[in-house]
Write a protein that holds these residues in place. Sequence first.
Motif, PDB file in Angstrom:
ATOM      1  N   PHE A 141      19.600  62.794  52.594  1.00  0.00           N
ATOM      2  CA  PHE A 141      20.957  62.572  53.078  1.00  0.00           C
ATOM      3  C   PHE A 141      21.822  63.812  52.889  1.00  0.00           C
ATOM      4  O   PHE A 141      22.681  64.099  53.713  1.00  0.00           O
ATOM      5  N   ILE A 142      21.585  64.544  51.818  1.00  0.00           N
ATOM      6  CA  ILE A 142      22.312  65.797  51.622  1.00  0.00           C
ATOM      7  C   ILE A 142      21.980  66.757  52.758  1.00  0.00           C
ATOM      8  O   ILE A 142      22.859  67.458  53.271  1.00  0.00           O
ATOM      9  N   PHE A 143      20.715  66.772  53.188  1.00  0.00           N
ATOM     10  CA  PHE A 143      20.307  67.591  54.325  1.00  0.00           C
ATOM     11  C   PHE A 143      21.007  67.153  55.607  1.00  0.00           C
ATOM     12  O   PHE A 143      21.534  67.970  56.363  1.00  0.00           O
ATOM     13  N   LEU A 144      21.033  65.840  55.872  1.00  0.00           N
ATOM     14  CA  LEU A 144      21.661  65.332  57.100  1.00  0.00           C
ATOM     15  C   LEU A 144      23.167  65.545  57.106  1.00  0.00           C
ATOM     16  O   LEU A 144      23.761  65.795  58.152  1.00  0.00           O
ATOM     17  N   LEU A 145      23.803  65.446  55.943  1.00  0.00           N
ATOM     18  CA  LEU A 145      25.257  65.627  55.869  1.00  0.00           C
ATOM     19  C   LEU A 145      25.663  67.084  56.015  1.00  0.00           C
ATOM     20  O   LEU A 145      26.800  67.378  56.384  1.00  0.00           O
ATOM     21  N   ASN A 146      24.768  68.003  55.708  1.00  0.00           N
ATOM     22  CA  ASN A 146      24.994  69.442  55.922  1.00  0.00           C
ATOM     23  C   ASN A 146      26.283  69.927  55.253  1.00  0.00           C
ATOM     24  O   ASN A 146      27.136  70.542  55.885  1.00  0.00           O
ATOM     25  N   GLY A 147      26.419  69.625  53.980  1.00  0.00           N
ATOM     26  CA  GLY A 147      27.561  70.125  53.219  1.00  0.00           C
ATOM     27  C   GLY A 147      28.779  69.228  53.203  1.00  0.00           C
ATOM     28  O   GLY A 147      29.747  69.517  52.502  1.00  0.00           O
ATOM     29  N   VAL A 148      28.772  68.148  53.949  1.00  0.00           N
ATOM     30  CA  VAL A 148      29.907  67.217  53.945  1.00  0.00           C
ATOM     31  C   VAL A 148      29.787  66.330  52.709  1.00  0.00           C
ATOM     32  O   VAL A 148      28.750  65.718  52.479  1.00  0.00           O
ATOM     33  N   GLU A 149      30.826  66.278  51.901  1.00  0.00           N
ATOM     34  CA  GLU A 149      30.821  65.436  50.714  1.00  0.00           C
ATOM     35  C   GLU A 149      31.604  64.162  50.993  1.00  0.00           C
ATOM     36  O   GLU A 149      32.803  64.201  51.240  1.00  0.00           O
ATOM     37  N   VAL A 150      30.903  63.047  50.978  1.00  0.00           N
ATOM     38  CA  VAL A 150      31.525  61.748  51.200  1.00  0.00           C
ATOM     39  C   VAL A 150      31.792  61.143  49.835  1.00  0.00           C
ATOM     40  O   VAL A 150      30.870  60.817  49.096  1.00  0.00           O
ATOM     41  N   SER A 151      33.061  61.016  49.483  1.00  0.00           N
ATOM     42  CA  SER A 151      33.409  60.618  48.119  1.00  0.00           C
ATOM     43  C   SER A 151      33.599  59.111  47.950  1.00  0.00           C
ATOM     44  O   SER A 151      33.633  58.635  46.838  1.00  0.00           O
ATOM     45  N   SER A 152      33.698  58.378  49.046  1.00  0.00           N
ATOM     46  CA  SER A 152      34.045  56.971  48.917  1.00  0.00           C
ATOM     47  C   SER A 152      33.282  56.115  49.925  1.00  0.00           C
ATOM     48  O   SER A 152      32.982  56.558  51.032  1.00  0.00           O
ATOM     49  N   HIS A 153      33.019  54.885  49.533  1.00  0.00           N
ATOM     50  CA  HIS A 153      32.392  53.941  50.453  1.00  0.00           C
ATOM     51  C   HIS A 153      33.361  53.554  51.572  1.00  0.00           C
ATOM     52  O   HIS A 153      32.939  53.141  52.644  1.00  0.00           O
ATOM     53  N   ASN A 154      34.654  53.711  51.331  1.00  0.00           N
ATOM     54  CA  ASN A 154      35.638  53.411  52.380  1.00  0.00           C
ATOM     55  C   ASN A 154      35.495  54.363  53.561  1.00  0.00           C
ATOM     56  O   ASN A 154      35.704  53.970  54.714  1.00  0.00           O
ATOM     57  N   THR A 155      35.139  55.609  53.297  1.00  0.00           N
ATOM     58  CA  THR A 155      34.914  56.573  54.378  1.00  0.00           C
ATOM     59  C   THR A 155      33.764  56.114  55.255  1.00  0.00           C
ATOM     60  O   THR A 155      33.834  56.187  56.484  1.00  0.00           O
ATOM     61  N   ILE A 156      32.699  55.628  54.628  1.00  0.00           N
ATOM     62  CA  ILE A 156      31.545  55.137  55.385  1.00  0.00           C
ATOM     63  C   ILE A 156      31.931  53.932  56.220  1.00  0.00           C
ATOM     64  O   ILE A 156      31.573  53.835  57.392  1.00  0.00           O
TER      65      ILE A 156
END
Length: 166
Positions: free
Chosen positions: A91-106
């Motif tokens: 998932f870190i590879f797929l996100l390519n540097g994007v840090e998702v900090s919260s489940h609300n963002t998802i």
Amino acid sequence: MHEHNNYNTFQTSFPLPNEKKFSDNEPVIKFYNLMGKIDLSAYLKSSSPKDYRGRKRLKRRNILLAILFAFSINVRSVREICTLFKYDTRFIFLLNGVEVSSHNTICNIINEIKDVDKLLADINRGIFEIISIDRETIYIDGTKIEAYANKYTFVWKNAVLKNKNK
């Protein structure tokens, strides 16, 4: 007793090499190559002028790509997906540097998806192109499987035809 003022027992990062190489046969690479042919930003609701205020917006395409991969490996919990985003190298590879900090963002990204049926149809079309499946031929073996299937709940075709009139 001697005190050390510049010593901290809590270390926030490890001095380990963080490089992970994926082979071409791994599911995450196959998924990434498949989804590279599909414009995912077309399936997200367009940005309104309100979205340009505040902090910089995350790359929603990368987050959607990682969410779809989570669904493909049968992970449905948004909180579990958030944990995978932080610790799983795929998932870190797929996100390519994007840090998702919260489940609300998802949750927000999932709610922003428009025309899910067309998105899934495009994904299926891409799979059919890669595997070269002929969609004109349908194979029927007559197997009937119940919704709550186990090894004792299958139904034979001849039993269905025999008891059809009853």
